[in-house]
Design an enzyme around this catalytic site. Structure first.
Site, PDB file in Angstrom:
ATOM      1  N   THR A   1       0.859  -1.196   0.000  1.00 41.75           N
ATOM      2  CA  THR A   1       0.000   0.000   0.000  1.00 41.75           C
ATOM      3  C   THR A   1       0.893   1.243   0.000  1.00 41.75           C
ATOM      4  O   THR A   1       1.970   1.228   0.601  1.00 41.75           O
ATOM      5  CB  THR A   1      -0.884  -0.008   1.260  1.00 41.75           C
TER       6      THR A   1
ATOM      7  N   SER B   1       1.956   5.288  -2.094  1.00 45.23           N
ATOM      8  CA  SER B   1       2.057   5.956  -3.384  1.00 45.23           C
ATOM      9  C   SER B   1       3.041   5.258  -4.319  1.00 45.23           C
ATOM     10  O   SER B   1       2.873   5.297  -5.554  1.00 45.23           O
ATOM     11  CB  SER B   1       2.456   7.425  -3.180  1.00 45.23           C
TER      12      SER B   1
ATOM     13  N   GLU C   1      -0.089  -5.477   6.005  1.00 47.77           N
ATOM     14  CA  GLU C   1       1.203  -5.578   5.315  1.00 47.77           C
ATOM     15  C   GLU C   1       2.103  -6.591   6.002  1.00 47.77           C
ATOM     16  O   GLU C   1       2.766  -7.405   5.356  1.00 47.77           O
ATOM     17  CB  GLU C   1       1.881  -4.205   5.289  1.00 47.77           C
TER      18      GLU C   1
END
Ligand code: 5RP
Length: 219
Positions: A28, A30, A105
């Protein structure tokens, strides 16, 4: 190059790691957003049978480009997981969770044979801790956990107007001196009420790719 261009550069360098891998793990943030955008146009996209996603945001993005999202309970262990980081050391230990997805994650990272960390060069540090360490907490334990984190020398700050995908809260801990990330990861995870913390030291990365502009280095 701007930081965003460096993120895209390193995302491009991660594509070969996803080739010939039917089921992939996707992080996850940018940098990963660039990777999914690049996957949308790559020639092997249709060889990917599905992805295990670390957040609702990543799930929605994967679905938009036509990659089916699978449950980790169904896939079993994964060959590969690709994700960004907020800080990474020469020993491939990471500090993550700036995007709030640290727990999922860490679960997917733990279930993956190879963790490829993709960062722009600003994320490379010798000692972690300048970036505040995210700690996901059960809401009822927030104040207790915060007091315990103060005893460890940190200054916890509740992430405002933020609820994780797991319906929990995040304390961002400032001013921790993270000289032994493996030990600190264990200590914080042992505080009752902590869901997980953003140190990825017990299970670090296997490969780190760094976008530097002139080149992408890997170690
Ligand atoms: C999300 C994360 C991200 O990997 C980390 O915050 C890096 O994000 P970006 O790629 O936007 O710099 O851990 O929970």
């Amino acid at each position: 190059m701007t930081q965003d261009e460096l993120k895209r550069q390193v995302a491009q360098a991660a594509l070969p790691y996803l080739k010939n891998t039917p089921i992939i793990g996707m992080g996850t943030g940018s940098t990963v957003t660039h990777l999914i955008d690049l996957l949308a146009d790559c020639d092997f996209k249709h060889d990917i049978e599905g992805a295990v996603s670390s957040s609702i945001k990543t799930t929605e993005h994967l679905q938009r480009i036509g990659i089916p999202v699978l449950e980790l309970n169904q896939t079993g262990d994964l060959e590969i997981y690709v994700d960004g980081a907020d800080e990474v050391t020469p020993h491939k230990k990471m500090l993550k969770g700036g995007g709030g997805a640290l727990t999922r994650e860490k679960i997917i990272a733990g279930a993956s044979k190879k963790f490829v960390c993709i960062v722009d060069s600003s994320k490379c540090v010798d000692v972690m801790g300048k970036f505040p360490l995210p700690v996901e907490v059960l809401p009822l334990a927030r104040s207790f956990v915060a007091r315990e984190l103060v005893k460890l020398g940190g200054q916890p700050e509740l992430r405002q107007n933020y609820i994780t995908d797991n319906h929990c809260e995040i304390l961002d801990v400032h001013n921790l001196s993270i000289l032994d990330p493996v030990e600190l990861e264990r200590i914080i995870n042992n505080i009752p009420g902590v869901v997980t913390n953003g140190l990825f030291a017990l299970r670090g990365a296997d490969v780190v790719l760094v976008g530097k502009g002139s080149e992408v280095i890997s170690y």
